[in-house]
Design an enzyme around this catalytic site. Structure first.
Site, PDB file in Angstrom:
ATOM      1  N   LYS A  27      -1.154  14.603 -20.569  1.00  0.00           N
ATOM      2  CA  LYS A  27      -0.816  13.011 -20.734  1.00  0.00           C
ATOM      3  C   LYS A  27      -0.277  12.827 -19.573  1.00  0.00           C
ATOM      4  O   LYS A  27      -0.380  11.206 -19.587  1.00  0.00           O
ATOM      5  CB  LYS A  27       0.277  13.867 -22.481  1.00  0.00           C
ATOM      6  N   SER A 173      15.094  10.441 -15.740  1.00  0.00           N
ATOM      7  CA  SER A 173      13.892  10.541 -16.461  1.00  0.00           C
ATOM      8  C   SER A 173      12.576   9.672 -15.142  1.00  0.00           C
ATOM      9  O   SER A 173      12.990   8.578 -14.620  1.00  0.00           O
ATOM     10  CB  SER A 173      14.494   9.197 -17.272  1.00  0.00           C
ATOM     11  N   GLN A 175      10.202   8.703 -16.362  1.00  0.00           N
ATOM     12  CA  GLN A 175       9.625   7.270 -17.564  1.00  0.00           C
ATOM     13  C   GLN A 175      10.316   6.593 -16.939  1.00  0.00           C
ATOM     14  O   GLN A 175       9.508   4.992 -16.618  1.00  0.00           O
ATOM     15  CB  GLN A 175       9.686   7.351 -18.850  1.00  0.00           C
ATOM     16  N   ASP A 321      10.128  18.782 -22.236  1.00  0.00           N
ATOM     17  CA  ASP A 321       9.439  18.544 -23.402  1.00  0.00           C
ATOM     18  C   ASP A 321       8.773  20.313 -23.862  1.00  0.00           C
ATOM     19  O   ASP A 321       8.489  20.514 -25.144  1.00  0.00           O
ATOM     20  CB  ASP A 321       7.674  18.224 -22.829  1.00  0.00           C
ATOM     21  N   ARG A 393       4.973  18.373 -30.554  1.00  0.00           N
ATOM     22  CA  ARG A 393       5.497  19.524 -30.011  1.00  0.00           C
ATOM     23  C   ARG A 393       5.968  19.909 -31.713  1.00  0.00           C
ATOM     24  O   ARG A 393       6.383  21.729 -31.388  1.00  0.00           O
ATOM     25  CB  ARG A 393       6.329  19.170 -28.977  1.00  0.00           C
TER      26      ARG A 393
HETATM   27  C1  S3P Z   1       7.351  11.543 -19.217  1.00  0.00           C
HETATM   28  C2  S3P Z   1       8.333  12.208 -18.834  1.00  0.00           C
HETATM   29  C3  S3P Z   1       9.339  12.728 -19.501  1.00  0.00           C
HETATM   30  C4  S3P Z   1       8.726  13.498 -20.643  1.00  0.00           C
HETATM   31  C5  S3P Z   1       7.473  12.705 -21.844  1.00  0.00           C
HETATM   32  C6  S3P Z   1       6.717  12.096 -20.189  1.00  0.00           C
HETATM   33  C7  S3P Z   1       6.546  11.197 -18.063  1.00  0.00           C
HETATM   34  O1  S3P Z   1      10.334  11.464 -20.322  1.00  0.00           O
HETATM   35  O2  S3P Z   1       9.385  14.076 -22.363  1.00  0.00           O
HETATM   36  O3  S3P Z   1       7.140  13.299 -21.985  1.00  0.00           O
HETATM   37  O4  S3P Z   1       5.369  11.273 -18.002  1.00  0.00           O
HETATM   38  O5  S3P Z   1       6.607   9.977 -17.177  1.00  0.00           O
HETATM   39  P1  S3P Z   1      11.841  11.262 -20.230  1.00  0.00           P
HETATM   40  O6  S3P Z   1      11.780  10.561 -19.268  1.00  0.00           O
HETATM   41  O7  S3P Z   1      12.454  10.553 -21.267  1.00  0.00           O
HETATM   42  O8  S3P Z   1      12.165  12.384 -19.541  1.00  0.00           O
END
Ligand code: S3P
Length: 439
Positions: A27, A173, A175, A321, A393
């Site tokens: 993903k 993070s 993200q 996750d 999940r």
């Molecule tokens: C992700 C980062 C993680 C993860 C999410 C996907 C990504 O989140 O939990 O399912 O693709 O960068 P966080 O950045 O909030 O830790």
């Protein structure tokens, strides 16, 4: 999708799980592939794309901003990139659905555009914290309007001049890191980030693959604005987080022997394997190789007797996750499992500590919640009714619990499994689950 309530029934199995499984594409990588290919010059082909609700929402977002995205097959996208400055204002707000990755990374990209955009999400995404991206992007010169408490919908204002920042992330993070780096593509000067613990580095690796000069490694990343992205093809490995349900399922059902093909094993994702091995699991990586610049392997998992452990807090970011399914492994193990340092679980698609603790208690497992984790007394899982709270999940984790439960497990609110793992029930039943996905 939020609002729809699909109830699943997972019946305990008498036979071992076996066979080979190829779970859908990653993903995180699928989101980024569509985003970066859209901003690149030229045509990029993405193969192994996750045809899930979250990643389809991202593809729709770029289509709404004028990018031609063809789908020659379910697992392929051909993206006709428009270049860094080629996006057009969307006619209406962009719906990111359930996807935190979609919304947070888009916020970084949109901060550098000439037009205003509003980003909305479903009920779950509308409760997730966005200040963590708004604050650093504002320091770069962006203007993002949020609802009270820094919640979505967000309106990202265009026409702002961005400047690079040197930023120490307060939470680990990927993200947030990615949103800042993506705004950095549009910023004057250098954008540089230090993480409290290294997180998945797909943004850094993929920007490099698309030709953007970037320095990264061991919890640091930096890039300069003002370059170009050049189209490139992306091959997406199978999603470790989707494979995780099968790793635990085969570990806890006696006699099982399962092969998971082409799984992405980037070390920033595979903390669950380390945790399960500490618990006594028998998981082997076979045929390790590179696929599209990412490490992949076939994972062979055989049943093993699991025992409770204190999960090392240092593993938490590498398995962020996977805690819903780790809690199920803990419930099936003998002895006590303690999780600490995982407060981030409370701001995922659901409060995963609360949802899993409530659900496992409904199945007769003793679970004590703590602010940043849980203490699970393993041994016996009973039948009963649980609520996944619309969290994909958690739903799949309870389905795995049902394999070894003392009776049938009924799981409410499972429709969101389609966000990350369409076809889960069919794949699961193909290797020995007894899962039905009725109304
Ligand atoms: C992700 C980062 C993680 C993860 C999410 C996907 C990504 O989140 O939990 O399912 O693709 O960068 P966080 O950045 O909030 O830790």
């Amino acid at each position: 999708m939020s609002g729809s309530t699909e109830t699943w029934t997972s019946v305990p199995v008498a036979r071992a799980l076996g066979g080979e499984v190829r779970v859908p594409g990653d993903k995180s990588i699928s989101h980024r592939a569509v985003m970066f290919a859209s901003l690149a010059e030229g045509v990029s082909r993405v193969s192994g794309f996750l045809e899930g609700e979250d990643t389809r929402a991202t593809a729709r977002a770029f289509a709404a901003m004028g990018v031609r995205v063809d789908a020659p097959s379910a697992s392929e996208r051909v993206v006709h990139g428009v270049g860094l400055a080629g996006l057009a204002a969307p006619a209406r707000p962009i719906d990111c659905g359930n996807a935190g990755t979609g919304m947070r990374l888009l916020t970084g990209i949109l901060a550098g555009q000439a037009f205003d955009t509003t980003l909305v999400g479903d009920a779950s995404l509308s409760r997730r914290p966005m200040r963590r991206v708004i604050e650093p992007l504002a320091r770069m010169g962006a203007r993002i309007d949020a609802q009270d408490g820094g919640l979505p919908p967000l309106t990202v204002r265009g026409g702002r001049d961005l400047v690079g920042i040197d930023y120490a992330l307060p939470v680990a993070s990927a993200q947030v890191k990615s949103a800042i780096l993506l705004a950095g593509l549009y910023a004057k000067g250098e954008t540089s980030i230090a993480e409290p613990h290294p997180t998945r580095d797909y943004t850094e690796r993929m920007l490099a693959a698309f030709g953007w000069p970037i320095a990264f490694g061991e919890g640091r990343a930096s890039l300069d604005g003002g370059h170009r992205l050049r189209a490139t093809d992306v091959v997406v490995p199978a999603d470790f987080s989707s494979a995780a349900f099968f790793l635990v399922a085969a570990s806890i059902v006696p006699g099982s022997d399962l092969l998971l093909r082409d799984v992405g094993v980037n070390p920033r994702r595979t903390g669950l394997v380390d945790a399960l091995r500490l618990m006594g699991a028998d998981i082997r990586a076979e045929n390790p190789r590179q696929l599209g610049g990412e490490p992949v392997a076939d994972l062979r998992v055989r049943h093993a007797t699991l025992r409770g452990v204190d999960v090392p807090a240092a593993l938490v970011p590498d398995m962020i996750d996977e805690f819903p399914i780790l809690f199920v492994a803990a419930a099936a193990a003998s002895g006590t499992t303690r999780v600490t340092g995982a407060a981030e679980l409370r701001v995922k698609e659901s409060d995963r500590i609360a949802v899993m603790a409530r659900g496992l208690r409904a199945l007769g497992v003793a679970v004590e919640e703590t602010p940043d984790g849980a203490v699970v007394e393993g041994g016996r899982i009973g039948g009963g009714e649980v609520d996944s709270a619309g969290d994909h999940r958690c739903a799949m984790s309870f389905a795995v619990a049902g394999l070894v439960a003392g009776g049938t497990v009924r799981i409410a609110d499972c429709a969101n499994v389609a966000t990350s793992f369409p076809g889960f029930a069919d794949l699961a039943n193909g290797c020995g689950f007894a899962l039905s996905t009725g109304a």
